[in-house]
Design an enzyme around this catalytic site. Structure first.
Site, mmCIF file in Angstrom:
data_model
loop_
_atom_site.group_PDB
_atom_site.id
_atom_site.type_symbol
_atom_site.label_atom_id
_atom_site.label_comp_id
_atom_site.label_asym_id
_atom_site.label_seq_id
_atom_site.Cartn_x
_atom_site.Cartn_y
_atom_site.Cartn_z
ATOM 1 N N LYS A 28 22.819 -54.424 -19.004
ATOM 2 C CA LYS A 28 22.005 -54.462 -18.012
ATOM 3 C C LYS A 28 20.780 -55.185 -17.956
ATOM 4 C CE LYS A 28 23.851 -49.995 -16.277
ATOM 5 N NZ LYS A 28 23.535 -48.613 -15.852
ATOM 6 N N ASP B 26 16.318 -46.349 -26.374
ATOM 7 C CA ASP B 26 16.911 -45.157 -25.667
ATOM 8 C C ASP B 26 15.935 -44.044 -26.003
ATOM 9 O OD1 ASP B 26 18.045 -42.859 -24.997
ATOM 10 O OD2 ASP B 26 19.983 -43.205 -26.326
ATOM 11 N N ASN C 190 6.903 -47.148 -18.461
ATOM 12 C CA ASN C 190 7.460 -46.926 -16.914
ATOM 13 C C ASN C 190 8.986 -46.269 -16.820
ATOM 14 O OD1 ASN C 190 8.101 -48.657 -14.285
ATOM 15 N ND2 ASN C 190 9.740 -49.147 -15.704
ATOM 16 N N SER D 233 3.612 -42.089 -13.576
ATOM 17 C CA SER D 233 3.941 -40.541 -13.399
ATOM 18 C C SER D 233 4.524 -40.546 -11.835
ATOM 19 C CB SER D 233 2.479 -39.793 -13.323
ATOM 20 O OG SER D 233 2.921 -38.554 -12.999
ATOM 21 N N TYR E 109 11.818 -32.283 -13.028
ATOM 22 C CA TYR E 109 11.432 -33.803 -12.918
ATOM 23 C C TYR E 109 9.946 -33.583 -12.658
ATOM 24 C CZ TYR E 109 10.206 -38.067 -10.901
ATOM 25 O OH TYR E 109 9.688 -39.434 -10.617
ATOM 26 N N LYS F 20 6.627 -35.152 -14.835
ATOM 27 C CA LYS F 20 5.593 -36.139 -14.352
ATOM 28 C C LYS F 20 4.074 -35.513 -14.601
ATOM 29 C CE LYS F 20 7.788 -38.976 -14.390
ATOM 30 N NZ LYS F 20 7.708 -40.184 -14.811
#
Length: 315
Positions: free
Chosen positions: A68, A90, A117, A173, A202, A206
């Site tokens: 990818k 990873d 990121n 974030s 999640y 963040k």
């Protein structure tokens, strides 16, 4: 009630932000600057690398999948005429994080900008990291913390040759940071974690990104490191791949194209004025904002930092 209203107001202002006063053509020439972008093969990471290449930076695309990444590198070459460099990373494996940092430092002495990121959003709750952590917290928070610490010698060397005398760490974030704090018993798999929704986990990760970014700023400011966290905005990217059809339907009316998401982190990582925002939470589009009050609790930040150090000390 006052704090809740302030949180909602901040979130709303970032969901539909004012027109940006910053554009990527304001970025100075980045010749000689070495940059890593984690998760750079798709979404805002890829858009970030595109702009960095256009401004002559040497960019490492730190991603898990070589295939990818190579497809993204080829596409970016066709758009910019320049090559990004693949770095296998990873973030869900602490051993993999160490290998990536060692690989980079075998090739480069200096690192000028690190864009933390990459991210995982809303995967099935039964997924955990190689080391047994919640997949989202392990990838988004622990992996990036460890990567940043391992790369600190290169960042400290990089600030010596930066035009402004600083190296920068920009951590992506989310507006989700407003909706959760830390529940320590959910960092690893167990009954408490299994009671949480993927969205809760999640949001927690963040929020953790904001707390860690502030701790990096606090601990390395006197050494010339600028650390910020950013809410990139609500975006049309592959990050939504785990969302249900209903979730995708309700959020699609507030999503912006991926290039918008790169604006705030590019501003944080490249512009002269953002050295004045060390430890701050930056919001769409390229503005200084403020996260929920708990993110600025130094005692909480110290506790999380110490916990993270304990997790990686023998890795």
């Amino acid at each position: 009630m006052g704090a809740q209203l302030s949180t909602f107001s901040s979130f709303a202002s970032q969901t539909f932000p004012p027109k940006s006063t910053f554009s990527t053509d304001q970025i100075p020439d980045l010749s000689g600057r070495v940059v890593i972008v984690t998760g750079g093969n798709t979404g805002i990471g890829k858009e970030t690398i595109k702009v960095l290449l256009e401004h002559n930076a040497k960019v490492y695309m730190a991603s898990r999948s070589r295939d990818k990444a190579q497809a993204a590198i080829d596409d970016l070459k066709s758009q910019t005429g320049k090559d990004a460099i693949y770095l296998e990373l990873d973030l869900s494996s602490l051993a993999g994080v160490r290998r990536a940092a060692e690989e980079f430092m075998s090739k480069e002495r200096e690192l000028h900008i690190l864009f933390n990121n990459a991210g995982v959003m809303w995967p099935p709750v039964d997924l955990v990291t190689e080391d047994g952590y919640d997949l989202q917290f392990g990838t988004n928070v622990i992996g990036h913390f460890f990567f940043t610490e391992l790369l600190m010698p290169a960042l400290l060397a990089g600030k010596e040759t930066s035009p402004d005398g600083h190296a920068r760490v920009v951590t992506t974030s989310s507006s989700g940071a407003y909706f959760h704090t830390l529940q320590w018993e959910t960092f690893v798999d167990g009954p408490a974690r299994r009671k949480k929704t993927p969205m809760d986990l999640y949001h927690q990760s963040k929020f953790g990104n904001v707390v860690v970014a502030r701790q990096v700023a606090k601990r390395y400011a006197d050494k010339g490191i600028i650390s910020t966290s950013v809410n990139p905005g609500n975006l049309k990217t592959d990050l939504l791949r785990h969302a249900s059809a209903i979730q995708k339907f309700f959020v699609k009316f507030m999503l912006y194209p991926a290039p918008y998401g790169a604006l705030t982190q590019l501003w944080a990582g490249t512009m002269p004025e953002t050295i004045n925002y060390n430890g701050q939470f930056l919001v769409p589009w390229a503005r200084q904002g403020r996260c929920r009050a708990e993110a600025y609790d130094d005692e909480l930040g110290e506790q999380l930092w110490n916990w993270l150090q304990e997790q990686v000390k023998d890795k």
